[in-house]
Design a protein around this motif. Structure first.
Motif, PDB file in Angstrom:
ATOM      1  N   VAL A   1       0.834  -1.200   0.000  1.00  0.00           N
ATOM      2  CA  VAL A   1       0.000   0.000   0.000  1.00  0.00           C
ATOM      3  C   VAL A   1       0.870   1.251   0.000  1.00  0.00           C
ATOM      4  N   ARG A   2       0.452   2.245  -0.764  1.00  0.00           N
ATOM      5  CA  ARG A   2       1.010   3.594  -0.693  1.00  0.00           C
ATOM      6  C   ARG A   2      -0.162   4.544  -0.551  1.00  0.00           C
ATOM      7  N   ALA A   3      -0.065   5.482   0.381  1.00  0.00           N
ATOM      8  CA  ALA A   3      -1.164   6.419   0.611  1.00  0.00           C
ATOM      9  C   ALA A   3      -0.620   7.841   0.671  1.00  0.00           C
ATOM     10  N   THR A   4      -1.257   8.736  -0.076  1.00  0.00           N
ATOM     11  CA  THR A   4      -0.870  10.149  -0.080  1.00  0.00           C
ATOM     12  C   THR A   4      -2.063  10.986   0.378  1.00  0.00           C
ATOM     13  N   PRO A   5      -1.986  11.586   1.561  1.00  0.00           N
ATOM     14  CA  PRO A   5      -3.101  12.407   2.036  1.00  0.00           C
ATOM     15  C   PRO A   5      -3.149  13.756   1.336  1.00  0.00           C
ATOM     16  N   LEU A   6      -4.354  14.153   0.935  1.00  0.00           N
ATOM     17  CA  LEU A   6      -4.601  15.471   0.339  1.00  0.00           C
ATOM     18  C   LEU A   6      -5.579  16.218   1.240  1.00  0.00           C
ATOM     19  N   LEU A   7      -5.297  17.472   1.518  1.00  0.00           N
ATOM     20  CA  LEU A   7      -6.208  18.226   2.360  1.00  0.00           C
ATOM     21  C   LEU A   7      -6.544  19.564   1.713  1.00  0.00           C
ATOM     22  N   PRO A   8      -7.796  20.017   1.881  1.00  0.00           N
ATOM     23  CA  PRO A   8      -8.201  21.294   1.289  1.00  0.00           C
ATOM     24  C   PRO A   8      -7.700  22.466   2.118  1.00  0.00           C
TER      25      PRO A   8
END
Length: 276
Positions: A161-168
């Motif tokens: 798994v690879r996860a990249t968090p994006l936030l507004p």
């Protein structure tokens, strides 16, 4: 939805195109690369139906500050009287980094029917098709990949798994495209401004501040340091909804300056007349 893959040899590319065309899949060739709509990608014995662009999982792992490092920094901030920074750190540690509405780019190798961009739902959960949901309550960005891997391991064998968090983040004021922009948490602050089109000619970056719910959490001096030193969103402990405000340079209008000068001259002349 399109997936892009590289072909190592013309023969392999031709063979794959022939196979796909036999199933009615139209392939567009661009140089030594090809694009396949709605590609069903088989990886490590599982099929991955992508809802967006899919590529080989990158080897670079984003580094976010772990819980023990944040705890140590919070303690140090409290001892040194840095109440604002201590509050930001303790808030992260208690509540985690994720808010409802955040987006997370999830890349799986050896999984089934998982979309590449997922939304944090009500209750701070991620919902995986046919694989339940995982809570992100109290989870830090540094803990995200392990949290997802532990959940998916209930359904898949040794998932990668690879996860990249994006936030507004709201970028407001004197930028070319003000508004909310979804930005990866490891992006540096100056690139956040460029994401909003960059500063306008009248922008005063030396006076920019960062606010949360109307409260300034990083003043102009701190923001200037962050821009100069290349600090990231994560290093600044930002979360969804935080605002980066870039004010306009203060300019004195010519008419206002003329009025001030005239008033000063008039007062000076009056003083001279009275002293005679």
């Amino acid at each position: 939805h399109i997936a892009t893959c590289g072909a190592t040899t013309d023969g392999m590319l031709a063979a794959l195109m022939g196979c796909l065309n036999s199933f009615g899949v139209q392939v567009a060739v661009l140089g030594n690369r090809f694009r396949i709509p709605a590609l069903l990608l088989c990886v490590s014995g599982y099929s991955l139906a992508a809802q967006s662009s899919v590529s080989v999982i990158p080897q670079t792992v984003r580094q976010f500050e772990p819980r023990d490092a944040l705890t140590a920094r919070a303690t140090q901030a409290e001892k040194s009287g840095q109440t604002s920074q201590a509050w930001l750190l303790r808030s992260r540690l208690a509540n985690g980094d994720f808010q409802e509405g955040d987006r997370i780019v999830v890349m799986l190798e050896g999984s089934t029917l998982v979309s590449d961009t997922m939304h944090v739902r009500t209750g701070k959960v991620l919902q995986f098709p046919r694989m339940g949901e995982v809570s992100l309550l109290g989870v830090l960005r540094s803990e995200l990949t392990d949290t997802l891997r532990e959940h998916l391991a209930k359904y898949l064998k040794t998932p990668i798994v690879r996860a990249t968090p994006l936030l507004p983040i709201a970028v407001l004021g004197n930028v070319l495209t003000p508004g909310y922009h979804y930005i990866a948490a490891d992006v540096v602050l100056r690139d956040v401004i460029m994401k909003a089109g960059g500063p306008t000619p009248s922008a005063d970056l030396n006076k920019a501040v960062i606010r949360r719910a109307g409260r300034v959490i990083w003043n102009a001096e701190s923001v200037s340091v962050a821009l100069t030193d290349g600090l990231s969103i994560d290093a600044l402990h930002l979360r969804s909804g935080d605002e980066l405000f870039v004010p306009e340079q203060r300019r004195v209008q010519l008419s206002t300056l003329t009025t001030i000068v005239s008033a000063v001259v008039a007062v000076s002349l009056a003083v001279v007349q009275l002293t005679r």
